[in-house]
Design an enzyme around this catalytic site. Structure first.
Site, PDB file in Angstrom:
ATOM      1  N   TYR A  68      -2.764   7.961   4.042  1.00  0.00           N
ATOM      2  CA  TYR A  68      -1.434   7.117   4.854  1.00  0.00           C
ATOM      3  C   TYR A  68      -1.261   7.413   6.284  1.00  0.00           C
ATOM      4  O   TYR A  68      -0.152   7.527   6.933  1.00  0.00           O
ATOM      5  CB  TYR A  68      -0.125   7.932   4.084  1.00  0.00           C
ATOM      6  CG  TYR A  68       0.168   7.491   2.654  1.00  0.00           C
ATOM      7  CD1 TYR A  68      -0.982   7.571   1.865  1.00  0.00           C
ATOM      8  CD2 TYR A  68       1.262   6.822   2.324  1.00  0.00           C
ATOM      9  CE1 TYR A  68      -0.854   7.136   0.514  1.00  0.00           C
ATOM     10  CE2 TYR A  68       1.478   6.463   1.060  1.00  0.00           C
ATOM     11  CZ  TYR A  68       0.447   6.599   0.111  1.00  0.00           C
ATOM     12  OH  TYR A  68       0.630   6.040  -1.160  1.00  0.00           O
ATOM     13  N   LYS A 119     -11.783  14.655  -4.179  1.00  0.00           N
ATOM     14  CA  LYS A 119     -12.770  13.803  -4.475  1.00  0.00           C
ATOM     15  C   LYS A 119     -13.830  14.455  -3.781  1.00  0.00           C
ATOM     16  O   LYS A 119     -14.627  13.474  -3.018  1.00  0.00           O
ATOM     17  CB  LYS A 119     -12.474  12.228  -4.392  1.00  0.00           C
ATOM     18  CG  LYS A 119     -13.531  11.308  -4.835  1.00  0.00           C
ATOM     19  CD  LYS A 119     -13.777  11.143  -6.365  1.00  0.00           C
ATOM     20  CE  LYS A 119     -14.694  10.214  -6.933  1.00  0.00           C
ATOM     21  NZ  LYS A 119     -15.020  10.362  -8.428  1.00  0.00           N
ATOM     22  N   ASP A 136     -10.430  11.360 -10.560  1.00  0.00           N
ATOM     23  CA  ASP A 136     -10.991  10.460 -11.661  1.00  0.00           C
ATOM     24  C   ASP A 136     -10.656  11.142 -13.169  1.00  0.00           C
ATOM     25  O   ASP A 136     -10.037  10.752 -14.194  1.00  0.00           O
ATOM     26  CB  ASP A 136     -12.004   9.641 -11.829  1.00  0.00           C
ATOM     27  CG  ASP A 136     -13.167  10.475 -10.956  1.00  0.00           C
ATOM     28  OD1 ASP A 136     -13.034  11.719 -10.434  1.00  0.00           O
ATOM     29  OD2 ASP A 136     -14.467  10.057 -11.300  1.00  0.00           O
ATOM     30  N   ASP A 187       0.430  10.417  -4.849  1.00  0.00           N
ATOM     31  CA  ASP A 187       1.341   9.256  -4.942  1.00  0.00           C
ATOM     32  C   ASP A 187       0.855   8.672  -6.373  1.00  0.00           C
ATOM     33  O   ASP A 187       1.757   8.360  -7.236  1.00  0.00           O
ATOM     34  CB  ASP A 187       1.031   8.317  -4.010  1.00  0.00           C
ATOM     35  CG  ASP A 187       1.934   7.105  -3.878  1.00  0.00           C
ATOM     36  OD1 ASP A 187       3.111   7.242  -4.478  1.00  0.00           O
ATOM     37  OD2 ASP A 187       1.935   5.952  -3.226  1.00  0.00           O
TER      38      ASP A 187
END
Ligand code: NAD
Length: 369
Positions: free
Chosen positions: A124, A173, A206, A230
């Protein structure tokens, strides 16, 4: 003395749900002096800018704000007011609790999760551009800093210690994002070592999504970067009953802004149909922040009893997935009036029983888009 609070009604269903929340806040007997300021579409009409300096000044001065959702144009138009507000006021911790409250149809009645999302950087950052004139390629810069990663991880461990939560899970990740992901992972590991009394574990984003829909009861506080947070907080809202009942808070070192997880739901604007619970539970979080524990407990209890009774619930909680006997949907304002009526009558110390799970597929409003 009255608490002076900045009130931002917002766009779409925002004015309806903030009016409802204000009514409930006032029914607690705690005094509020609301300073109403416009951001978003109303501010563009009045002053030509979606985030006037007066809004930022008001929050800096009052230190506490209650905010409705604000529309962000998709693909073009002005930059998100929500992102700008977080960055300009350094509201770095977005805290979104998901507690099962939506009634019998809740898929996971044991859900009690808190997503702690870094809210000022990551994907963002707003640093993005087209690579060529033909717009055949584009780049967005994922900014992760050691400072922001440290402070959000510290925030999560402090929260877990203070509220005696069972563990903190760091989500990233780092296997694919070998710089940005690894930096966040390193900050999380070092913070976990500094809080040996708080159990900690890690998940790749994930795998975390899969784990949450299979066995959410194994998780508690989840700390992660901006975009992952989010997405996970909407997922957790779904586990606990849908966007209509999911509140949130944004904290900086000295400021706090309370806003629901949901957006401005333009298709319901002006119809008195939207579920006011998410915004009303923002009032509960705000009262806790102000140290008004009994009033906060009353708000939660009154919301819970209203949903359990099913006499005054909005369309999303009246759908067959949420109730074994169909009930006519109430309006946003009538549901708020009922919650406000109950506030002085409820026992704020009474334990909250769990709702029974049903096997019916949930008619969750967040599946409608
Ligand atoms: P949304 O949350 O506004 O709506 C998704 C769906 O969820 C709606 O169609 C509706 O069915 C349901 N829903 C949401 N809130 C509800 C409520 N209180 N009662 C009953 N049903 C409710 O998400 P969207 O459609 O993706 O976004 C609409 C706009 O809101 C966009 O401009 C987006 O940028 C903005 N947005 C703002 C915020 C914020 O201000 N913090 C957050 C999310 C989205």
């Amino acid at each position: 003395m009255a608490y002076r609070v900045t009130l931002i009604p917002g766009d779409g269903i925002g004015p309806e749900v903030t009016t409802a929340a204000r009514r409930v806040a006032e029914a607690t007997g705690v005094s509020f002096d609301w300073e109403v300021v416009d951001a978003g579409e109303a501010a563009i009409k009045a002053s030509g800018t979606p985030l006037p300096e007066a809004v930022l000044d008001s929050i800096r001065k009052n230190k506490v704000a209650l905010k409705g959702p604000i529309t962000t144009p998709i693909g073009g138009g002005f930059r998100s007011v929500n992102v700008a507000l977080r960055q300009q006021l350094d509201l770095y911790a977005s805290v979104r609790p998901s507690r099962s409250i939506a009634g019998e149809g809740t898929r996971f009645p044991e859900t009690d999760l808190i997503v702690v999302r870094e809210a000022t950087e990551g994907l963002y950052s707003g640093v993005e551009h087209w690579v060529d004139r033909d717009h055949s390629a584009a780049e967005t810069v994922n900014i992760i800093t050691r400072k922001a990663s440290d402070r959000i991880c510290r925030f999560a461990f402090e929260l877990a210690r203070r509220e005696r939560r069972k563990k903190v899970t760091g989500v990233h990740k780092a296997n694919i994002m070998k710089t940005t992901g690894a930096l966040f992972q390193m900050a999380f590991r070092e913070m976990a070592a500094a809080y040996p009394d708080v159990p900690a574990d890690e998940r790749l984003i994930d795998n975390m999504c899969m784990q949450l829909v299979k066995k959410p009861e194994e998780y508690d506080v989840i700390v992660t970067t901006n975009l992952f947070g989010d997405i996970l907080s909407d997922l957790c809202a779904g586990l606990a009953g849908g966007l209509g009942v999911a509140p949130g808070a944004l904290y900086g070192d000295h400021l706090a802004v309370f806003e629901p997880v949901h957006g401005s739901a333009p298709k319901y604007a002006g119809q008195d149909r939207a579920d006011p619970v998410a915004e009303i539970l923002c009032v509960e979080l705000m009262l806790r922040h102000l140290g008004e524990k009994e009033a906060a407990d009353r708000v939660f209890r009154a919301v819970w009893e209203t949903i359990a009774e099913k006499k005054f619930v909005t369309y999303d909680l009246a759908l067959p997935g949420y109730t074994s006997r169909p009930v006519p949907p109430s309006t946003c304002s009538a549901m708020a009036q009922e919650i406000a009526r109950k506030i002085p009558l409820v026992d704020p110390r009474a334990p909250i029983p769990r709702f029974r799970a049903t096997t019916t597929a949930s008619a969750d409003p967040s599946l409608e888009t």
